[in-house]
Write a protein that holds these residues in place. Structure first.
Motif, PDB file in Angstrom:
ATOM      1  N   THR A   1     -22.991 -37.682 -20.080  1.00  0.00           N
ATOM      2  CA  THR A   1     -21.816 -37.259 -20.810  1.00  0.00           C
ATOM      3  C   THR A   1     -22.266 -36.709 -22.151  1.00  0.00           C
ATOM      4  OG1 THR A   1     -20.523 -39.021 -19.786  1.00  0.00           O
ATOM      5  CG2 THR A   1     -19.608 -38.008 -21.762  1.00  0.00           C
ATOM      6  N   SER A   2     -21.871 -35.490 -22.445  1.00  0.00           N
ATOM      7  CA  SER A   2     -22.307 -34.898 -23.706  1.00  0.00           C
ATOM      8  C   SER A   2     -21.269 -35.116 -24.787  1.00  0.00           C
ATOM      9  CB  SER A   2     -22.587 -33.402 -23.524  1.00  0.00           C
ATOM     10  OG  SER A   2     -21.401 -32.735 -23.151  1.00  0.00           O
ATOM     11  N   SER A   3     -21.736 -35.076 -26.002  1.00  0.00           N
ATOM     12  CA  SER A   3     -20.877 -35.189 -27.172  1.00  0.00           C
ATOM     13  C   SER A   3     -21.112 -33.960 -28.029  1.00  0.00           C
ATOM     14  CB  SER A   3     -21.221 -36.430 -27.990  1.00  0.00           C
ATOM     15  OG  SER A   3     -21.011 -37.586 -27.239  1.00  0.00           O
ATOM     16  N   LYS A   4     -20.065 -33.439 -28.582  1.00  0.00           N
ATOM     17  CA  LYS A   4     -20.200 -32.270 -29.439  1.00  0.00           C
ATOM     18  C   LYS A   4     -20.275 -32.735 -30.883  1.00  0.00           C
ATOM     19  CE  LYS A   4     -18.300 -27.847 -30.595  1.00  0.00           C
ATOM     20  NZ  LYS A   4     -17.788 -26.651 -29.976  1.00  0.00           N
ATOM     21  N   ILE A   5     -21.282 -32.223 -31.589  1.00  0.00           N
ATOM     22  CA  ILE A   5     -21.466 -32.530 -33.000  1.00  0.00           C
ATOM     23  C   ILE A   5     -21.527 -31.204 -33.739  1.00  0.00           C
ATOM     24  CG2 ILE A   5     -23.002 -33.530 -34.716  1.00  0.00           C
ATOM     25  CD1 ILE A   5     -24.034 -35.404 -32.543  1.00  0.00           C
ATOM     26  N   THR A   6     -20.762 -31.091 -34.793  1.00  0.00           N
ATOM     27  CA  THR A   6     -20.766 -29.879 -35.593  1.00  0.00           C
ATOM     28  C   THR A   6     -21.501 -30.156 -36.889  1.00  0.00           C
ATOM     29  OG1 THR A   6     -18.629 -29.247 -34.661  1.00  0.00           O
ATOM     30  CG2 THR A   6     -19.300 -28.135 -36.681  1.00  0.00           C
TER      31      THR A   6
END
Length: 92
Positions: free
Chosen positions: A13-18
């Motif tokens: 499961t990926s997580s988006k980080i900005t």
């Protein structure tokens, strides 16, 4: 239960980080992507390369690996004191 050579795959499961980076780092990342393309003949975006760069960084940090192994994130890592202003007395 079957004894497969391939173990159970990890959670993917990926997580988006900005994040925001300065112009110099942005240029360096773009340069790295260009060198990657020249070296391997495949074009990858900076966004696709960064997770692998971070994995390499974290795997190479011995203090971090030791803390994770001990189950105590940050254990044994002393935070450096911040510099005090020269106008602030040390005893204040």
């Amino acid at each position: 239960m079957a004894n497969l050579k391939l173990g159970k795959l990890p959670d993917r499961t990926s997580s988006k980080i900005t994040i925001s980076v300065n112009a110099e780092l942005n240029q360096a990342l773009n340069n790295y992507a260009a060198l990657y393309r020249q070296t391997y003949g495949e074009s990858e975006t900076v966004a696709d390369l960064i997770p692998f760069m971070l994995v390499g960084f974290l795997e190479g940090d011995r203090a971090f690996a030791k803390a994770r192994k001990e189950g105590l994130p940050g254990a044994g890592v002393s935070e450096k004191p911040r510099r005090q202003s020269s106008s602030t007395p040390d005893n204040a």
